[in-house]
Motif scaffolding. Structure first.
Motif, mmCIF file in Angstrom:
data_model
loop_
_atom_site.group_PDB
_atom_site.id
_atom_site.type_symbol
_atom_site.label_atom_id
_atom_site.label_comp_id
_atom_site.label_asym_id
_atom_site.label_seq_id
_atom_site.Cartn_x
_atom_site.Cartn_y
_atom_site.Cartn_z
ATOM 1 N N ALA A 39 0.889 -1.107 0.041
ATOM 2 C CA ALA A 39 0.125 -0.007 0.013
ATOM 3 C C ALA A 39 0.996 1.290 -0.068
ATOM 4 O O ALA A 39 0.595 2.258 -0.815
ATOM 5 C CB ALA A 39 -0.876 0.121 1.350
ATOM 6 N N GLY A 76 -6.669 3.513 -1.464
ATOM 7 C CA GLY A 76 -6.330 2.823 -0.371
ATOM 8 C C GLY A 76 -7.297 1.829 0.013
ATOM 9 O O GLY A 76 -7.280 0.504 0.639
ATOM 10 N N ALA A 79 -7.385 -1.080 -2.132
ATOM 11 C CA ALA A 79 -6.117 -1.950 -1.973
ATOM 12 C C ALA A 79 -6.515 -2.673 -0.714
ATOM 13 O O ALA A 79 -6.176 -3.964 -0.532
ATOM 14 C CB ALA A 79 -4.920 -1.268 -1.628
#
Length: 101
Positions: A39, A76, A79
């Motif tokens: 990430a 984000g 992910a």
């Protein structure tokens, strides 16, 4: 391919990771750390892209910057969702045939 390494973590961070594993939000210390680094690498790549754009077209205004921030937030979330799906598949594939969930 993976590389086994040793790392040191502050006690509170290690305790948080153990809690994530115990609560089923992570499969292992290594997996959680690898996901976090992936990430971070993705965020870094996006920030480099934005910097490159700013070099070419000039500094982004508040509206454009807000769009970039929203994209980063969405990336984000995507992910995190991908990590959860992968971990779910891994848990399913590690079960023996006929074993209950």
């Amino acid at each position: 391919m993976t590389k086994k390494i040793g790392i040191s973590l502050p006690d509170d961070l290690h305790a948080w990771i153990v809690g994530e594993i115990e609560d089923g939000r992570a499969d292992s210390v290594s997996g959680l750390i690898a996901d976090a680094l992936e990430a971070l690498r993705g965020q870094d790549a996006l920030e480099q892209l934005v910097s490159g754009m700013e070099e070419e077209i000039g500094e982004l205004g508040p509206e454009e910057r807000a769009d970039v921030d929203a994209w980063m937030e969405e990336a984000g979330r995507a992910a995190e969702e991908a990590r959860r799906r992968r971990e779910s598949r891994e848990r399913e594939s590690s079960r023996r045939p006929g074993e209950a969930a």
